[in-house]
Design a protein around this motif. Structure first.
Motif, mmCIF file in Angstrom:
data_model
loop_
_atom_site.group_PDB
_atom_site.id
_atom_site.type_symbol
_atom_site.label_atom_id
_atom_site.label_comp_id
_atom_site.label_asym_id
_atom_site.label_seq_id
_atom_site.Cartn_x
_atom_site.Cartn_y
_atom_site.Cartn_z
ATOM 1 N N ARG A 91 -12.139 -41.549 6.334
ATOM 2 C CA ARG A 91 -13.283 -40.820 6.291
ATOM 3 C C ARG A 91 -14.553 -41.649 5.810
ATOM 4 O O ARG A 91 -15.794 -41.775 6.220
ATOM 5 C CB ARG A 91 -13.320 -39.451 5.678
ATOM 6 N N ARG A 94 -15.477 -44.516 8.353
ATOM 7 C CA ARG A 94 -16.170 -43.905 9.537
ATOM 8 C C ARG A 94 -17.708 -43.477 9.107
ATOM 9 O O ARG A 94 -18.463 -43.819 10.157
ATOM 10 C CB ARG A 94 -15.301 -42.730 9.987
ATOM 11 N N LEU A 119 -15.364 -47.489 17.650
ATOM 12 C CA LEU A 119 -16.691 -46.741 16.966
ATOM 13 C C LEU A 119 -17.792 -47.748 16.678
ATOM 14 O O LEU A 119 -18.926 -47.200 16.139
ATOM 15 C CB LEU A 119 -16.544 -45.979 15.842
ATOM 16 N N SER A 406 -5.538 -42.256 13.157
ATOM 17 C CA SER A 406 -5.414 -41.162 11.863
ATOM 18 C C SER A 406 -5.352 -39.890 12.531
ATOM 19 O O SER A 406 -4.456 -39.105 12.019
ATOM 20 C CB SER A 406 -6.576 -41.272 10.940
ATOM 21 N N GLU A 407 -5.814 -39.491 13.677
ATOM 22 C CA GLU A 407 -5.789 -38.246 14.369
ATOM 23 C C GLU A 407 -4.113 -38.062 14.780
ATOM 24 O O GLU A 407 -3.594 -36.972 14.425
ATOM 25 C CB GLU A 407 -6.423 -37.913 15.504
ATOM 26 N N THR A 410 -1.940 -37.831 11.683
ATOM 27 C CA THR A 410 -1.974 -36.371 10.979
ATOM 28 C C THR A 410 -1.042 -35.525 11.815
ATOM 29 O O THR A 410 -0.315 -34.652 11.205
ATOM 30 C CB THR A 410 -3.377 -36.031 11.039
ATOM 31 N N MET A 411 -1.126 -35.719 13.178
ATOM 32 C CA MET A 411 -0.425 -34.561 13.878
ATOM 33 C C MET A 411 1.130 -34.974 14.046
ATOM 34 O O MET A 411 2.023 -34.040 13.947
ATOM 35 C CB MET A 411 -1.021 -34.729 15.345
ATOM 36 N N ARG A 434 0.369 -32.259 23.694
ATOM 37 C CA ARG A 434 -0.733 -31.638 24.216
ATOM 38 C C ARG A 434 -1.877 -31.716 23.409
ATOM 39 O O ARG A 434 -3.007 -32.111 23.477
ATOM 40 C CB ARG A 434 -0.524 -30.145 24.691
ATOM 41 N N ARG A 435 -1.665 -31.589 22.078
ATOM 42 C CA ARG A 435 -2.642 -31.570 21.099
ATOM 43 C C ARG A 435 -3.330 -32.776 20.673
ATOM 44 O O ARG A 435 -4.344 -33.101 20.449
ATOM 45 C CB ARG A 435 -2.428 -30.831 19.700
ATOM 46 N N GLN A 439 -7.011 -34.876 21.385
ATOM 47 C CA GLN A 439 -7.598 -35.755 20.238
ATOM 48 C C GLN A 439 -8.177 -36.973 20.831
ATOM 49 O O GLN A 439 -9.175 -37.460 20.643
ATOM 50 C CB GLN A 439 -7.137 -35.552 19.019
ATOM 51 N N ARG A 442 -11.162 -38.035 23.363
ATOM 52 C CA ARG A 442 -12.435 -37.840 22.713
ATOM 53 C C ARG A 442 -12.840 -39.643 22.709
ATOM 54 O O ARG A 442 -13.890 -39.903 22.387
ATOM 55 C CB ARG A 442 -12.350 -37.440 21.281
ATOM 56 N N TYR A 443 -11.712 -40.215 22.680
ATOM 57 C CA TYR A 443 -12.149 -41.702 22.613
ATOM 58 C C TYR A 443 -12.189 -42.452 23.978
ATOM 59 O O TYR A 443 -12.336 -43.728 24.027
ATOM 60 C CB TYR A 443 -10.932 -42.516 21.879
ATOM 61 N N ASP B 59 -19.133 -37.610 18.161
ATOM 62 C CA ASP B 59 -18.035 -38.735 18.393
ATOM 63 C C ASP B 59 -17.062 -38.694 17.119
ATOM 64 O O ASP B 59 -17.396 -38.010 16.213
ATOM 65 C CB ASP B 59 -18.696 -39.956 18.780
ATOM 66 N N PRO B 60 -16.114 -39.271 17.197
ATOM 67 C CA PRO B 60 -15.205 -39.381 16.247
ATOM 68 C C PRO B 60 -15.391 -39.933 14.805
ATOM 69 O O PRO B 60 -15.048 -40.108 13.958
ATOM 70 C CB PRO B 60 -13.862 -39.999 16.826
ATOM 71 N N GLY B 61 -16.698 -40.720 15.196
ATOM 72 C CA GLY B 61 -17.441 -41.510 13.941
ATOM 73 C C GLY B 61 -18.431 -40.552 13.281
ATOM 74 O O GLY B 61 -19.030 -40.749 12.078
ATOM 75 N N GLY B 62 -18.648 -39.052 13.744
ATOM 76 C CA GLY B 62 -19.322 -38.207 12.968
ATOM 77 C C GLY B 62 -20.911 -38.045 13.527
ATOM 78 O O GLY B 62 -21.647 -37.738 12.819
ATOM 79 N N GLU B 269 -9.010 -29.364 8.508
ATOM 80 C CA GLU B 269 -8.275 -30.527 9.281
ATOM 81 C C GLU B 269 -9.222 -31.058 10.521
ATOM 82 O O GLU B 269 -9.235 -32.059 10.772
ATOM 83 C CB GLU B 269 -7.004 -29.928 9.666
ATOM 84 N N PHE B 272 -12.196 -32.977 8.999
ATOM 85 C CA PHE B 272 -12.003 -34.345 8.330
ATOM 86 C C PHE B 272 -10.699 -34.887 8.655
ATOM 87 O O PHE B 272 -10.628 -36.049 8.126
ATOM 88 C CB PHE B 272 -12.094 -33.953 6.777
ATOM 89 N N SER B 273 -10.194 -34.309 9.421
ATOM 90 C CA SER B 273 -8.993 -35.395 9.986
ATOM 91 C C SER B 273 -8.968 -35.661 11.363
ATOM 92 O O SER B 273 -8.709 -36.661 11.892
ATOM 93 C CB SER B 273 -7.516 -34.447 9.761
ATOM 94 N N TYR B 274 -9.812 -34.838 12.268
ATOM 95 C CA TYR B 274 -10.178 -34.936 13.742
ATOM 96 C C TYR B 274 -11.512 -35.284 13.710
ATOM 97 O O TYR B 274 -11.852 -35.470 14.751
ATOM 98 C CB TYR B 274 -9.662 -33.541 14.581
ATOM 99 N N PHE B 275 -12.196 -35.090 12.720
ATOM 100 C CA PHE B 275 -13.588 -35.539 12.936
ATOM 101 C C PHE B 275 -14.533 -34.707 14.074
ATOM 102 O O PHE B 275 -15.502 -35.431 14.601
ATOM 103 C CB PHE B 275 -13.604 -37.059 12.943
#
Lengths: 444, 309
Positions: A91, A94, A119, A406-407, A410-411, A434-435, A439, A442-443, B59-62, B269, B272-275
């Protein structure tokens, strides 16, 4: 006056001295441009640099103090540290530039390099390393940090995997275990041994809470447990890859038929075979409550401290179909928005050099990142630790190279915990895939 | 063109009204100002920020990259996991609030007398609040570990089967709620102690003269007169129930198989984990609205219609 004049008159010896000095001066003068060119840190301004690192207490502080000393010796400036808890590191990286340019250098979890590149947070440092440097790195150091032909930063250390055990314990049962990768066993072969040792020790100790294996799951993401589904597939198969080549899809990979076999094994070692505790307390091996401990070189020091009396040995980790281990650690990365780009890049170069990396790799009691440096670490050339180097060179792969690692991690942790708790493996894997896909999209 | 005299008359009148207003509200505003500033800074502004964030795509960078309108709310409401999280949070409140109230009230009744021993025990009941929740949760993780935990060692020692506290659904739920109640029961006890001390002793004395026994005294005098404390304690406990996070984060991470996947944990989550800040903000606003509804109902049901004369 007369004495002085007399003494000022040169004799033969003085003439020889003068001639030698002249030759030396001429030689140095002639060599100085070449010397400047070979200085690996030419252009260093000695500016103070701010580093974003995780707060590892005195352990990391002492290590970074040594880094500072060596960095200063090559002309580097003061290092200032912005420390964050380990769990907040991703975090923090980022969001590092959200309030203006952040720290100059990041010490980040290596699998996240691709995320940070995506990013636009980090600057490539390919120009800092020669072809020889890059070839001297263990292949996974490059694989992990190389994106679209650019190198983004060296790791702090390498990380093989092996099973630690006490040879006195296996000798008690007359069991001869594989010691080299060439003799490595599959899970089926290991399970027989695990069950025999566990049953024997439980009976001998009168303790039903003794287990054969601590697989190191629960709080290590997919570093250890991720090799279960990946090992179930052939090299290059969907299970082995875990995610698609573009890093944006796990459906059909994480929940492929072969991967499910590996995921099922995670559940079976905890329930059907019951050779692994559901506990995630890492000190079970240190406390002599498990026979085998799946670990990395970093654990060597605490094991030696906790159990100085054991005959420590290592064995290759079990595999289902394809031998595989995850490696990689932290990576030094340059903030793309730093105002001190020159010094920041040179610092990263320094941390990838033998002198810079030696401090950190030793601090972590881990293998260095360069093949040439292993020769200077006798402990990694001999048993039992040599197996870690072999596992790095022959079996290791980086964790899945996906933007949004990291996503995924986590999953994965959630999936792993649910599988260990006894849930339906296929349903859980399908839902997780699926989850995860949602995520990763998004990239795109 | 307005008449100059009339205009100046209006000015005087406006000034008089302002002066009158300031005379009435001025001192009040001065005293209220610090509280109002704090309220705006730490309550209203974050809520306004959350509302703004909930209408964006990040975006995932916030970084905010687009406007999403109400899409994030639609996404959150249609997500089966978040629906489950909301129901689970409600269920947690339904279990936690009565248990916490009963224990808090019992502790307050037993420890109401001002003796040295009671003061010590009160301090012990309140003590979990003084320790950081991560610390206490860490201790619980060791205590309730399936293989090396002290609780299972005790169970095993007395011939009972070991329980996989953190990897079996019901025990994990029990543990998370238990930890939460253990930590918060001290606050409830304090609320009831304050309420008990406010009950005029003459009322109980008069009831005793009329022949009321301990049970009758409790149900007809003490409990009704504790209604205001009761109302306050219920609201506090409800708020705390919907905010359970650290035990889930450190012990179960929403598992096993979603058994402790509370809405608060999902919001954390997602942010802060998936942004995914937009979705997380819309989830938190939905939870806030739900919480307001629940608390409004509680206040209505527990409305106190009496006053001391």
């Amino acid at each position: 006056m007369t004495r002085s004049a007399l003494h000022a008159e040169p004799n033969r010896r003085d003439l020889l001295k003068g001639l030698s000095a002249g030759v030396a001066a001429a030689a140095l003068g002639g060599l100085s441009p070449a010397f400047a060119q070979s200085n690996p840190y030419a252009g260093l301004k000695g500016e103070p640099l701010e580093l974003l690192i995780w707060d590892g207490g005195a352990f990391v502080d002492n290590m970074m103090a040594s880094v500072q000393a060596k960095w200063s010796a090559v002309g580097g400036g003061t290092l200032k540290f912005r420390k964050v808890p380990f769990g907040d590191l991703d975090r923090a990286v980022r969001s590092a530039n959200q309030g203006g340019a952040g720290p100059d250098v990041f010490l980040a979890n290596a699998p996240n390099v691709i995320t940070y590149k995506k990013l636009g947070l980090i600057e490539p440092v390919t120009d800092m390393f020669s072809k020889e440097d890059l070839e001297d790195f263990f292949p996974t150091v490059r694989l992990g940090s190389e994106i679209d032909g650019e190198f983004y930063g060296p790791s702090t250390n390498e990380n093989g995997q092996a099973l630690y055990y006490d040879r006195q314990l296996t000798d008690r049962y007359g069991i001869k275990l594989p010691e080299t990768l060439a003799d490595a066993w599959t899970w089926d072969e290991w399970l027989r041994v695990f069950k025999e040792i566990q049953a024997g020790e439980r009976k001998r100790r009168g303790n039903e809470q003794f287990f054969a294996l601590y697989p190191n799951m629960g709080n290590t993401g997919l570093f250890f447990s991720g090799i279960f589904p990946r090992s179930a597939g052939g090299k290059g198969s969907n299970a082995w890859k875990m995610v698609s080549d573009d890093g944006l899809k796990s459906s059909g990979y994480l929940n492929s038929a072969e991967a499910l076999q590996g995921l099922q094994l995670i559940q079976d070692i905890h329930h059907k075979h019951a050779i692994a505790p559901v506990s995630t307390q890492k000190d079970m091996f240190y406390n002599d409550q498990v026979a085998f401990f799946c670990g990395v070189p970093l654990y060597l020091a605490p094991i030696k401290k906790a159990r100085p009396d054991i005959d420590l040995a290592t064995a290759p980790v079990p595999f289902i179909k394809t031998p595989i281990i995850h490696t990689g650690s932290f990576a030094w990365l340059v903030n793309r928005q730093t105002a001190k780009m020159g010094d920041a890049k040179l610092f990263v170069k320094f941390m990838g050099s033998p002198e810079g990396n030696d401090v950190v790799a030793r601090g972590w009691t881990s293998p260095p990142i360069r093949k040439s440096m292993v020769a200077d670490r006798p402990e990694f050339k001999t048993k039992p630790m040599a197996l870690f180097i072999d596992s790095i060179t022959e079996w290791s792969v980086p964790r899945p190279k996906v933007p949004g690692f990291s996503e995924l991690d986590t999953m994965w942790s959630r999936l792993e915990a649910d599988i260990v708790s006894g849930g339906d493996v296929k349903a859980l894997a399908d839902d997780a895939a699926r989850r995860i896909d949602a995520q990763l999209r998004r990239y795109a | 063109m307005p008449h100059p005299t009339a205009a100046s008359g209006r000015d005087i009148s406006r000034r008089n009204r302002s002066a009158a207003f300031l005379e009435g509200w001025g001192p009040a505003l001065v005293f209220l100002c610090p509280a109002l500033v704090m309220l705006c800074l730490f309550k209203l502004w974050p809520i306004a920020e959350a509302i703004h964030t909930s209408t964006g795509t990040f975006d995932p960078g916030g970084q905010r990259i687009d406007t999403a309108g109400f899409d994030n709310f639609g996404f959150a409401l249609s997500d089966s996991r978040f629906q489950w999280g909301l129901w689970l949070s409600l269920a947690a409140a339904i279990v936690k609030v009565p248990v916490q109230l009963a224990l808090g009230l019992a502790a307050a009744l037993m420890l109401r007398a001002n003796t040295g021993g009671n003061a010590l025990v009160r301090a012990m009941v309140i003590s979990p609040m003084f320790f950081g929740l991560p610390v206490t949760t860490f201790v619980f993780a060791y205590l309730f570990d399936a293989n090396v935990g002290a609780i299972n060692a005790i169970l095993s020692g007395i011939g009972l089967p070991r329980v996989a506290w953190l990897s079996t659904e019901a025990p994990a739920q029990l543990l998370v709620l238990g930890l939460s109640v253990w930590r918060d029961v001290g606050v409830t006890m304090l609320v009831f102690l304050a309420g008990l001390s406010a009950i005029p002793p003459q009322i109980a004395a008069a009831a005793r003269l009329d022949g009321a026994g301990p049970l009758a005294l409790f149900f007809t005098i003490t409990l009704p007169l504790l209604a205001r404390s009761f109302q306050f304690a219920v609201v506090l406990a409800t708020l705390a129930s919907f905010q359970i996070l650290v035990p889930v984060l450190m012990l179960t991470k929403g598992g096993p198989t979603g058994a402790t996947d509370l809405a608060s944990f999902q919001i954390y989550e997602t942010a802060f984990s998936y942004f995914d800040l937009g979705t997380a903000s819309s989830m938190s606003l939905l939870l806030l609205v739900g919480l307001i509804v629940v608390i409004a109902l509680e206040l209505r049901w527990l409305a106190v219609k009496w006053t001391y004369e």
